[in-house]
Design a protein around this motif. Structure first.
Motif, PDB file in Angstrom:
ATOM      1  N   VAL A  10      20.256   3.356  -0.920  1.00 44.43           N
ATOM      2  CA  VAL A  10      21.554   3.964  -1.207  1.00 44.43           C
ATOM      3  C   VAL A  10      22.132   4.448   0.117  1.00 44.43           C
ATOM      4  N   ASN A  11      23.316   3.939   0.472  1.00 47.46           N
ATOM      5  CA  ASN A  11      23.976   4.291   1.736  1.00 47.46           C
ATOM      6  C   ASN A  11      23.075   4.010   2.944  1.00 47.46           C
ATOM      7  N   ALA A  12      22.275   2.970   2.859  1.00 46.16           N
ATOM      8  CA  ALA A  12      21.356   2.636   3.948  1.00 46.16           C
ATOM      9  C   ALA A  12      20.963   1.175   3.839  1.00 46.16           C
ATOM     10  N   ALA A  13      20.440   0.639   4.943  1.00 47.17           N
ATOM     11  CA  ALA A  13      19.907  -0.722   4.932  1.00 47.17           C
ATOM     12  C   ALA A  13      18.527  -0.705   4.281  1.00 47.17           C
ATOM     13  N   PRO A  14      18.157  -1.752   3.547  1.00 44.81           N
ATOM     14  CA  PRO A  14      16.831  -1.771   2.910  1.00 44.81           C
ATOM     15  C   PRO A  14      15.723  -1.856   3.943  1.00 44.81           C
ATOM     16  N   MET A  15      14.538  -1.395   3.562  1.00 44.11           N
ATOM     17  CA  MET A  15      13.378  -1.495   4.439  1.00 44.11           C
ATOM     18  C   MET A  15      13.029  -2.958   4.654  1.00 44.11           C
ATOM     19  N   ASP A  16      12.619  -3.286   5.859  1.00 47.16           N
ATOM     20  CA  ASP A  16      12.279  -4.665   6.208  1.00 47.16           C
ATOM     21  C   ASP A  16      10.777  -4.852   6.096  1.00 47.16           C
ATOM     22  N   TYR A  17      10.339  -5.450   4.976  1.00 51.17           N
ATOM     23  CA  TYR A  17       8.928  -5.727   4.787  1.00 51.17           C
ATOM     24  C   TYR A  17       8.659  -7.229   4.684  1.00 51.17           C
ATOM     25  N   GLY A  18       9.624  -8.062   5.053  1.00 50.83           N
ATOM     26  CA  GLY A  18       9.395  -9.496   5.054  1.00 50.83           C
ATOM     27  C   GLY A  18       9.183 -10.056   3.673  1.00 50.83           C
ATOM     28  N   ASP A  19      10.203 -10.687   3.124  1.00 50.25           N
ATOM     29  CA  ASP A  19      10.144 -11.310   1.798  1.00 50.25           C
ATOM     30  C   ASP A  19       9.865 -10.303   0.680  1.00 50.25           C
ATOM     31  N   GLY A  20      10.077  -9.017   0.952  1.00 46.97           N
ATOM     32  CA  GLY A  20       9.841  -8.016  -0.068  1.00 46.97           C
ATOM     33  C   GLY A  20       8.384  -7.648  -0.248  1.00 46.97           C
ATOM     34  N   TYR A  21       7.506  -8.200   0.592  1.00 44.32           N
ATOM     35  CA  TYR A  21       6.084  -7.914   0.459  1.00 44.32           C
ATOM     36  C   TYR A  21       5.672  -6.805   1.406  1.00 44.32           C
ATOM     37  N   SER A  22       4.665  -6.077   1.035  1.00 45.56           N
ATOM     38  CA  SER A  22       4.171  -4.978   1.854  1.00 45.56           C
ATOM     39  C   SER A  22       2.708  -5.197   2.190  1.00 45.56           C
ATOM     40  N   ASP A  23       2.418  -5.325   3.478  1.00 44.85           N
ATOM     41  CA  ASP A  23       1.041  -5.415   3.932  1.00 44.85           C
ATOM     42  C   ASP A  23       0.460  -4.011   3.915  1.00 44.85           C
ATOM     43  N   HIS A  24      -0.732  -3.862   3.346  1.00 40.02           N
ATOM     44  CA  HIS A  24      -1.289  -2.522   3.220  1.00 40.02           C
ATOM     45  C   HIS A  24      -1.655  -1.921   4.566  1.00 40.02           C
ATOM     46  N   SER A  25      -1.675  -2.707   5.632  1.00 36.49           N
ATOM     47  CA  SER A  25      -1.911  -2.128   6.947  1.00 36.49           C
ATOM     48  C   SER A  25      -0.765  -1.181   7.310  1.00 36.49           C
ATOM     49  N   ARG A  26       0.409  -1.404   6.721  1.00 33.46           N
ATOM     50  CA  ARG A  26       1.535  -0.504   6.964  1.00 33.46           C
ATOM     51  C   ARG A  26       1.306   0.838   6.260  1.00 33.46           C
ATOM     52  N   LEU A  27       0.466   0.813   5.231  1.00 33.18           N
ATOM     53  CA  LEU A  27       0.294   2.015   4.424  1.00 33.18           C
ATOM     54  C   LEU A  27      -0.999   2.753   4.746  1.00 33.18           C
ATOM     55  N   ALA A  28      -1.929   2.081   5.392  1.00 27.20           N
ATOM     56  CA  ALA A  28      -3.189   2.682   5.854  1.00 27.20           C
ATOM     57  C   ALA A  28      -4.385   1.777   5.653  1.00 27.20           C
ATOM     58  N   THR A  29      -4.234   0.681   4.936  1.00 26.70           N
ATOM     59  CA  THR A  29      -5.379  -0.187   4.664  1.00 26.70           C
ATOM     60  C   THR A  29      -5.117  -1.570   5.215  1.00 26.70           C
ATOM     61  N   THR A  30      -5.965  -2.026   6.101  1.00 26.54           N
ATOM     62  CA  THR A  30      -5.861  -3.402   6.569  1.00 26.54           C
ATOM     63  C   THR A  30      -6.890  -4.220   5.819  1.00 26.54           C
ATOM     64  N   SER A  31      -6.551  -5.431   5.413  1.00 26.34           N
ATOM     65  CA  SER A  31      -7.433  -6.158   4.510  1.00 26.34           C
ATOM     66  C   SER A  31      -7.408  -7.642   4.779  1.00 26.34           C
ATOM     67  N   GLN A  32      -8.198  -8.058   5.734  1.00 26.71           N
ATOM     68  CA  GLN A  32      -8.373  -9.488   5.953  1.00 26.71           C
ATOM     69  C   GLN A  32      -9.813  -9.730   6.356  1.00 26.71           C
ATOM     70  N   LYS A  33     -10.463 -10.616   5.657  1.00 22.49           N
ATOM     71  CA  LYS A  33     -11.860 -10.890   5.912  1.00 22.49           C
ATOM     72  C   LYS A  33     -12.045 -12.387   6.148  1.00 22.49           C
ATOM     73  N   ILE A  34     -12.996 -12.713   6.995  1.00 22.09           N
ATOM     74  CA  ILE A  34     -13.330 -14.109   7.249  1.00 22.09           C
ATOM     75  C   ILE A  34     -14.661 -14.398   6.577  1.00 22.09           C
ATOM     76  N   ALA A  35     -14.687 -15.395   5.724  1.00 27.65           N
ATOM     77  CA  ALA A  35     -15.910 -15.743   5.010  1.00 27.65           C
ATOM     78  C   ALA A  35     -16.914 -16.376   5.957  1.00 27.65           C
ATOM     79  N   THR A  36     -18.184 -16.258   5.611  1.00 29.85           N
ATOM     80  CA  THR A  36     -19.233 -16.857   6.433  1.00 29.85           C
ATOM     81  C   THR A  36     -19.282 -18.358   6.218  1.00 29.85           C
TER      82      THR A  36
END
Length: 379
Positions: free
Chosen positions: A125-151
């Motif tokens: 409202v009376n502002a530009a929307p937040m830029d999270y890329g395609d409307g998605y939010s990576d949890h690293s922005r919120l405090a949790t990073t989550s990417q794992k590489i399988a063995t």
């Protein structure tokens, strides 16, 4: 005359002040909206999978590998397999049809700009929307990073993606051979000769030694290429390719080990109800179970909706609850995340007085509908 003008001016100013606040209505199913309609989001989980596809093609002389090259356990038939080599968890907002509102602005208003996306979700409202890329939010922005590489499960000694150049390295004697067994024997001898030639170059005992180090390296690389291509005629070729697949999961309540997708070794990612694949489970636990948006009793729900349907001033926003999200591969625990989910929280009204005297800027999180920024400008 002056008194009349003064009364008109006061009336006009009063109208501007009263209309500066947006009148808002909580819409019930089937209710017609007057004004601008918007929704608050429900939080969905977006699981992004990097899938490796491995295709094994046996060599033309696979059955002679142990006899002539002493290589055991060479596979005789073609195989295709898939495995997850990486994954990440993000969140996305989807329209929550149970949280539909309508607001009206009359005349001049300090709420003169609202940003609503293509799904009808209020973003700002009376502002530009937040830029999270395609409307998605990576949890690293919120405090949790989550990417794992399988063995990796593949044999590290396997040669990946060898080019099928072997035919260009075959000797005239091999090409003239009449039987498959004879060709296999001659190619194996050619491979052993190449190995011996390589060893002589390294020890400096070859009849024709290169004049410098650079030429030696070129000769060794050429010998290795020929040996690898000819050996592939016995051991086969393994080709690898990777694809990225997205799975969207939108929970409405707590779940315990619900199948989110399955991975078939032969087909890759398949539907959750396709029993040909290994199940990947998801568990979601509400971290704030005491918070309850709507009562269980239908009469109490109707009473609450009736109260909320009265005209109010301001904008409704989400106050998301925190959920613990756990992923499993079969019985194996993959990872656990803390994720804010709009549907596990509450809804509150940002009072219209915030938008009455000053130009107020409000940005909402596209995945949760929570207020991210709220500022105002003095006139």
């Amino acid at each position: 005359m002056k008194k009349i003008l003064l009364l008109l001016l006061i009336s006009h100013l009063s109208l501007l002040t009263s209309s500066a606040q947006p009148e808002i209505v909580w819409l019930q199913p089937g209710q017609m909206a007057e004004g601008t309609t918007y929704y608050l989001p429900k939080t969905a989980l977006r699981l992004t999978l990097t899938i490796e596809k491995i295709v094994y093609t046996p060599g033309d002389f696979a059955r002679y590998a142990e006899r002539y090259l002493k290589v055991a356990d060479v596979r005789q038939s073609a195989e295709t397999s898939h495995r997850v080599i990486a994954y990440s968890l993000t969140s996305v907002g989807v329209r929550d049809t149970s949280k539909c509102f309508s607001f009206r602005l009359k005349g001049k208003s300090e709420t003169d700009e609202t940003v609503i996306n293509s799904d009808g979700i209020l973003l700002a409202v009376n502002a530009a929307p937040m830029d999270y890329g395609d409307g998605y939010s990576d949890h690293s922005r919120l405090a949790t990073t989550s990417q794992k590489i399988a063995t990796p499960h593949s044999n590290p000694s396997e040669k990946r993606n060898p080019e099928p150049k072997a035919i260009s390295y075959l000797s005239a004697e091999v090409l003239a051979a009449g039987s498959t067994a004879k060709k296999a024997e001659l190619i194996a001898r050619q491979i052993l000769d190449l190995r011996e030639q390589r060893q002589l170059l390294i020890t400096g005992e070859a009849d024709e030694m290169p004049q410098d180090e650079r030429q030696l390296q070129l000769m060794l690389r050429e010998i290795d290429e020929q040996s690898r291509s000819l050996t592939a005629l016995f051991t086969g070729i393994t080709q690898c390719d990777t694809t990225v697949t997205t799975v969207i999961y939108c929970p409405d309540k707590e779940v315990e080990r619900d199948v989110v997708f399955r991975l078939s070794r032969r087909l890759g990612v398949v539907d959750a109800d396709d029993l040909s694949g290994t199940p990947y489970y998801i568990s979601i636990k509400d971290q704030n179970p005491a918070i309850q948006e709507m009562p269980d009793d239908p009469k109490a729900q109707a009473k609450l909706l009736k109260e909320r349907s009265k005209k109010q001033k301001g904008f409704y926003v989400n106050v998301p609850g925190m959920a613990q999200v756990t992923l499993y591969q079969g019985d194996h625990l993959l990872d656990t995340y803390d994720v804010p989910l709009a549907q596990f929280g509450t809804v509150e009204l940002r009072d219209g007085d915030l938008f009455k005297r000053y130009l107020t800027h409000m940005q909402l999180h596209p995945a949760t509908g929570a207020v991210v920024t709220l500022t105002s400008d003095a006139r």
